[in-house]
Design a protein around this motif. Structure first.
Motif, PDB file in Angstrom:
ATOM      1  N   ARG A 200       0.877  -1.179   0.000  1.00  0.00           N
ATOM      2  CA  ARG A 200       0.000   0.000   0.000  1.00  0.00           C
ATOM      3  C   ARG A 200       0.906   1.218   0.000  1.00  0.00           C
ATOM      4  O   ARG A 200       1.782   1.368   0.846  1.00  0.00           O
TER       5      ARG A 200
ATOM      6  N   PRO B 254       1.148   5.690  -0.854  1.00  0.00           N
ATOM      7  CA  PRO B 254       0.338   6.890  -0.916  1.00  0.00           C
ATOM      8  C   PRO B 254      -0.098   7.194  -2.360  1.00  0.00           C
ATOM      9  O   PRO B 254       0.624   6.912  -3.309  1.00  0.00           O
ATOM     10  N   LYS B 255      -1.257   7.755  -2.482  1.00  0.00           N
ATOM     11  CA  LYS B 255      -1.782   8.130  -3.780  1.00  0.00           C
ATOM     12  C   LYS B 255      -0.919   9.264  -4.359  1.00  0.00           C
ATOM     13  O   LYS B 255      -0.572  10.207  -3.661  1.00  0.00           O
ATOM     14  N   VAL B 256      -0.546   9.151  -5.644  1.00  0.00           N
ATOM     15  CA  VAL B 256       0.288  10.183  -6.248  1.00  0.00           C
ATOM     16  C   VAL B 256      -0.470  11.005  -7.294  1.00  0.00           C
ATOM     17  O   VAL B 256      -0.038  12.090  -7.648  1.00  0.00           O
ATOM     18  N   LEU B 257      -1.547  10.499  -7.817  1.00  0.00           N
ATOM     19  CA  LEU B 257      -2.362  11.243  -8.780  1.00  0.00           C
ATOM     20  C   LEU B 257      -3.708  11.543  -8.167  1.00  0.00           C
ATOM     21  O   LEU B 257      -4.264  10.759  -7.406  1.00  0.00           O
ATOM     22  N   GLU B 258      -4.246  12.670  -8.523  1.00  0.00           N
ATOM     23  CA  GLU B 258      -5.548  13.025  -7.979  1.00  0.00           C
ATOM     24  C   GLU B 258      -6.634  12.900  -9.027  1.00  0.00           C
ATOM     25  O   GLU B 258      -6.457  12.942 -10.161  1.00  0.00           O
TER      26      GLU B 258
END
Length: 89
Positions: free
Chosen positions: A83, A85-89
């Motif tokens: 898992r 962290p999200k890098v694109l929004e």
């Protein structure tokens, strides 16, 4: 290649900088040491000969780390995956 004050002025112009006389002297000395180091490096033919003599090791496949072991090392895991962290929004 010979280092000269004229060459140093050309480098200053290309880099768009101005050096004091003390800085010029230091830079000429540094550049001289750098060029001596580069001259001491092996030339292309030497590198090819070294590679031809088999100094490189052969690739050997090794067993992979089991999934469970790899996931134990992860800061976070979810459903068998890492898992992150999200890098694109």
């Amino acid at each position: 290649m010979e280092l000269s004050p004229e060459l140093l002025r050309k480098l200053e112009s290309l880099a768009k900088i101005r050096l004091s006389p003390e800085e010029e002297a230091l830079l000429l000395a540094d550049l001289g040491r750098i060029l001596e180091f580069v001259d001491a490096l092996p030339q292309g033919e030497d590198l090819e000969e070294e590679a031809a003599t088999g100094r490189l090791r052969e690739d050997e496949p090794l067993p992979s780390l089991p999934q469970g072991e790899a996931l134990k090392l992860a800061p976070e895991a979810e459903e068998g995956f890492f898992r992150v962290p999200k890098v694109l929004e």
